[in-house]
Design an enzyme around this catalytic site. Structure first.
Site, short mmCIF file in Angstrom:
data_model
loop_
_atom_site.label_atom_id
_atom_site.label_comp_id
_atom_site.label_asym_id
_atom_site.label_seq_id
_atom_site.Cartn_x
_atom_site.Cartn_y
_atom_site.Cartn_z
N HIS A 1 4.05 -0.52 4.71
CA HIS A 1 2.90 0.08 4.04
C HIS A 1 1.81 -0.93 3.70
O HIS A 1 0.85 -0.60 3.02
CB HIS A 1 3.36 0.81 2.76
CG HIS A 1 4.09 2.08 3.05
ND1 HIS A 1 3.46 3.29 3.19
CD2 HIS A 1 5.41 2.32 3.24
CE1 HIS A 1 4.36 4.23 3.44
NE2 HIS A 1 5.55 3.66 3.48
N SER B 1 6.86 1.97 -1.19
CA SER B 1 6.29 3.22 -0.67
C SER B 1 6.24 4.36 -1.67
O SER B 1 5.48 5.31 -1.48
CB SER B 1 7.08 3.68 0.56
OG SER B 1 8.43 3.94 0.22
N LYS C 1 1.95 3.56 10.79
CA LYS C 1 1.23 3.96 9.58
C LYS C 1 -0.24 3.51 9.69
O LYS C 1 -1.07 4.24 10.20
CB LYS C 1 1.94 3.42 8.35
CG LYS C 1 3.36 4.00 8.20
CD LYS C 1 4.09 3.44 7.02
CE LYS C 1 5.46 4.06 6.86
NZ LYS C 1 6.41 3.73 7.94
#
Length: 397
Positions: A214, A186, A244
């Site tokens: 991610h 990240s 996300k």
């Protein structure tokens, strides 16, 4: 009246954080977390959000959330193992498993909860966990909670992984060994070497765990880093978030039916926290459907990211070795990173400083997250600000 001991501790340590440039302020958004946000009455280009596909504000997700809330209620009303499992939770888990290419899946209330629960449900005292040096804080905490021996592996260093895998498995000291890595890291945006990891772990009979927080919605046409490499049949735990790329909230583990059955009986956050809200579950299902039906959303994300990264490099910034939309601008000094972020904000570009302990000392940065919701004009405007501020602070020439 609070304890004097507590007051002294807080005052001393808060001041210490401020002096070192490690104190972070919390800004309040006056509206939704879209490509343009308003903070303190000022509109800014938002490059700080993990909302990769812009799904947090998509009308289809909002509608799905509202419809599920009307049908099931605002909350689930209980933990999953009492009577808080609604059929929409079951539908979500079936959808995740299909999406990730596994037999089954389990949904948690957050990605952090997921790592805390899933790791400690399987790994115990007498086991060992090989953990990449730059793994996320939730992985580190999940490993600590398990009671297993934690063996730090140099970041993305396959020679070090093999040496430590060999030593751990051949020592006879541990009942079982697991290797854990982020799928996409990240802070730097680099991608785990999944094929090499699989080869080493299968050679030494090591359990594999990939945190794809991610990567979900980003890699592998949105299906994640493991799917990107076609390794879904070789990774034991595919963990990720629903907050996300998916744009809502929650976490999941995808794997075999037997693994998911075990987690549903042993993962403590699953057992002792109220279920995901029905609205969030409905919105997550809709998000996965949109990714499956509209590949252009992920394609737009990558087009924007590649353009923005190339422009930052063109004007002279160090963006590290990112292979994904995560785009650090590395300046080194922590106080300079704080000042850099402050100047960018003042000029209408919203990014936050990332400093120790989130990243190693001396690698202070601001982190950009271009997403599918940004227009080229927004990105061009942001680049102009970066050029202006960078020259003012002497970061670029």
């Amino acid at each position: 009246m609070s304890s004097k001991v507590l007051d002294q501790f807080l005052e001393t340590n808060l001041e210490d954080l401020k002096e070192k440039g490690l104190f972070s302020t919390i800004d309040v958004l006056e509206g939704s977390n879209g490509p343009i946000i308003t903070v303190n009455g000022m509109k800014m280009i938002n490059l700080a959000s993990n909302n990769y596909l812009g799904f947090a504000t998509r009308p289809e997700l909002i509608e799905a959330d509202v419809e599920a809330t009307k049908h099931y209620g605002a909350g689930a009303g209980a933990v999953r193992t009492i009577n808080g499992t609604l059929d929409i939770h079951q539908k979500l888990e079936e959808k995740i498993a299909e999406f990730k290419g596994t037999e089954a899946a389990i949904a948690f209330q957050s990605g952090f909860n997921c790592n805390m629960g899933a790791i400690s449900a399987v790994m115990k005292k007498g086991d060992a966990i090989l953990s990449d040096a730059l793994n996320h804080a939730s992985i580190i905490d999940g490993c600590r909670l398990s009671g297993a021996k934690i063996i730090r592996v140099n970041h993305q260093d396959m020679e070090d992984l093999e040496a430590k895998a060999k030593a751990a498995t051949e020592s006879g000291e541990y009942n079982k060994v697991m290797y854990i890595t982020d799928g996409v890291f990240s802070m730097d945006g680099d991608v785990a070497k999944i094929p090499e990891i699989v080869e080493i772990c299968e050679k030494y009979n090591i359990i594999t765990y990939v945190d794809d927080a991610h990567g979900t919605g980003v890699m592998g046409k949105g299906r994640g880093t493991v799917k990107h490499f076609g390794m879904q049949d070789h990774i034991d735990f595919q963990m990720g978030t629903l907050s996300k790329g998916i744009g809502v909230v929650g976490g999941y583990v995808a794997g075999t039916k037997q693994l998911i059955t075990w987690l549903k009986s042993q993962a403590r956050p699953f057992l002792f926290s109220t279920s995901l809200t029905p609205g969030a579950s409905g919105a997550c299902i809709k998000a996965i459907e949109l990714i499956e039906e509209h590949p252009e959303y992920v394609e737009t994300l990558w087009e924007n990211a590649n353009y923005f990264k190339s422009e930052l490099k063109r004007i002279g910034y160090d963006i590290g070795q990112s292979e994904t939309p995560i785009t650090p601008v590395i300046v080194g000094d922590e106080k300079l990173a704080q000042e850099f972020s402050k100047k960018l904000l003042e000029n209408g570009v919203y990014v936050k400083p990332i400093v120790f302990p989130t990243v190693p000392l001396g690698t202070g940065r601001v982190r950009n997250m271009p997403n599918a919701g940004h227009t080229k004009e927004m990105l061009d405007d942001a680049i102009k600000v970066y050029e202006k501020v960078g020259k003012e602070l002497g970061i670029i020439k």
